[in-house]
Every structure is written in C-alpha cells, then in structure tokens.
Write a protein that holds these residues in place. Structure first.
Motif, short mmCIF file in Angstrom:
data_model
loop_
_atom_site.label_atom_id
_atom_site.label_comp_id
_atom_site.label_asym_id
_atom_site.label_seq_id
_atom_site.Cartn_x
_atom_site.Cartn_y
_atom_site.Cartn_z
N ASP A 1 -15.50 41.91 131.30
CA ASP A 1 -16.03 42.26 129.99
C ASP A 1 -15.07 43.21 129.28
N SER B 1 -18.25 39.64 126.99
CA SER B 1 -17.50 38.99 128.05
C SER B 1 -16.25 38.32 127.49
N ARG C 1 -20.13 32.24 127.95
CA ARG C 1 -21.05 31.45 128.75
C ARG C 1 -20.86 29.95 128.51
N ARG D 1 -22.29 29.24 137.81
CA ARG D 1 -23.15 29.89 136.82
C ARG D 1 -23.15 31.39 137.08
N VAL D 2 -23.56 32.14 136.07
CA VAL D 2 -23.49 33.59 136.10
C VAL D 2 -24.73 34.17 136.77
N PRO E 1 -27.35 36.94 136.82
CA PRO E 1 -27.79 37.78 135.68
C PRO E 1 -27.87 39.26 136.03
N ALA F 1 -26.10 41.53 133.80
CA ALA F 1 -25.68 42.23 132.58
C ALA F 1 -26.83 43.00 131.94
N SER G 1 -22.58 40.40 127.36
CA SER G 1 -21.85 40.67 128.58
C SER G 1 -22.30 39.72 129.69
N ILE G 2 -21.45 39.53 130.70
CA ILE G 2 -21.87 38.80 131.89
C ILE G 2 -21.86 39.72 133.11
N ALA H 1 -18.69 41.10 137.54
CA ALA H 1 -19.57 39.95 137.36
C ALA H 1 -19.54 39.08 138.61
#
Length: 233
Positions: free
Chosen positions: A43, A51, A55, A64-65, A67, A69, A74-75, A81
């Motif tokens: 970020d 970020s 996304r 996939r991220v 969660p 943040a 942001s991620i 991250a």
C-alpha cells in the motif's frame, strides 16, 4: 498437505528501472506460483493508503485478498497484505499492531485447506533495529494466544542480516528459521532480509529465492519461498 508459502517486498510496485508497474509484480507472482503470499509495501504510505495492486488486477490472477485492511482502498495494514489461492477458506483475519518507532505492523489470516486449518502471518519489521526484538516478541505472543495448537507460518521482510543473530534469537523451541537465501538488492543480492519461520507442525520440503529476468527488475527485493508439509499429530 503440502503448500508453497512466499514472501515478497514489492517496493510499492516500483522497480529497479524506477517505473511503477503493478502488472509486472503480479506476473512475478504467477512465476512463483505460491499458495500463500505475504506482501510488504503493498500500500502507499500516505493519504488513503491505497493499494498499489488494485483488486480488479488481482481478480485476474489465481489469488484473493485476505481481508485485513482498515481502509477502503487498501489491501493491507502498514503495507502488509496476504494473498491466498482461490479455493482456500478464509476465516478470521487480523491486523496486528507492533511496538515501533516507524509505521510497522503485521497481518494474520486463519485459513483452511481440505478441512485442515492453519495460520499465516505476514510482517515487515523495523529497519533501524531498535524495536525489532520487541516486534518479534509481540508476534510470538500473538501466535501463542491466538494460534494455539494451530500450525502457523510467519513470513516477511525481517530486516535482519544475520541468519540466527539479533531478533531472530527470539524464535526458540520448535520454531524453524527458514532463510532461503540472499534476496536484497534484487539485481545483485547480498542480504538475507526476507525469510519464513514455521512452527514445529510443518516439515520443510524445500526453499529458495525466485530469481528471473522479471523479478530482478520488478522490485528492489527478490521473492522468497518455502515448500512446507503439514505434520499431523
């Protein structure tokens, strides 16, 4: 269960050619092909902490991220991250505050694969070294309190040159220090700043530094990885 864990300081997607190129970073991650990835400097540092990897861009890749943040754009948390392969079940996730003189932190994801739970922690420790040992102690307290009896892996840019010196001495007992190799600076690496630490519930199958034509220019760090097999008790 065998998984590939990786850590990559992406330098806000700014490469050695001074160009910010998020797609290049994602292509390096595709080369690496890890199941769980801890990113550092993912970020921007100021403002909305947006970020550098959108996304929408991540959606085009097989991860996939997690969660963690606290800000909408942001991620991560203080640039940390976690990306996990699609199909992994994501449970509770946490942003972890660390004692610091600089903006530092860590993130933890509770993950499940084939019914087997584990925890992945990503972090970026103090550059000055003044609080690095305290930060490792804080991570170990969190792991002991929140990850008790669950296999845990800690990944990140530890900013520690020695393999077993300084803050790394805090990892005792059954913690395994995995130092894949020299990863900084990316074009001619001399420092072993990036590493992976696994609890005794994991067996190390292999580890390494991912060096390719693209990774040597995409960031000032090279990504590192460890292939681990979960040990059933």
């Amino acid at each position: 269960m065998k998984l590939r864990f990786a850590s990559y300081n992406i330098h806000k997607a700014v490469g050695m050619d001074r160009r910010r190129d998020p797609e290049r970073i994602m292509t390096v991650l595709r080369e690496l092909d890890a199941d769980v990835i801890a990113l550092q400097e993912a970020d921007m540092r100021f403002g909305e902490r947006a970020s550098v990897l959108s996304r929408a861009l991540i959606d085009d890749f097989p991860w996939r991220v997690v969660p963690v943040a606290k800000r909408a754009r942001s991620i991560g948390w203080h640039g940390n991250a976690l990306l996990v392969r699609r199909g992994m079940e994501i449970g509770e996730s946490h942003a972890i505050d660390l004692p610091t003189l600089e903006p530092r932190g860590a993130v933890c994801g509770s993950l499940t694969v084939d019914g087997m739970p584990f925890h992945a922690i990503g972090t970026h420790l103090d550059l000055s070294g003044l609080r690095r040992r305290d930060q490792v102690r804080a991570l170990l307290r969190f792991a002991d309190e929140s990850c008790r009896a669950v296999p845990t892996v800690i990944m990140g840019d530890f900013n520690q040159w020695g393999r077993t010196t300084g803050a790394m001495r805090e990892f005792s007992g059954d913690w395994q220090l995995i130092t894949p190799g020299r990863s900084y600076p990316s074009r001619a690496p001399v420092a072993i700043l990036d590493r992976i630490v696994a609890c005794g519930r994991w067996k190390q199958i292999g580890s390494g530094v991912h060096r390719s034509a693209l990774s040597t220019v995409a960031s000032d760090h090279l990504p590192v990885f460890a292939d681990l097999e979960m040990i059933k008790y």
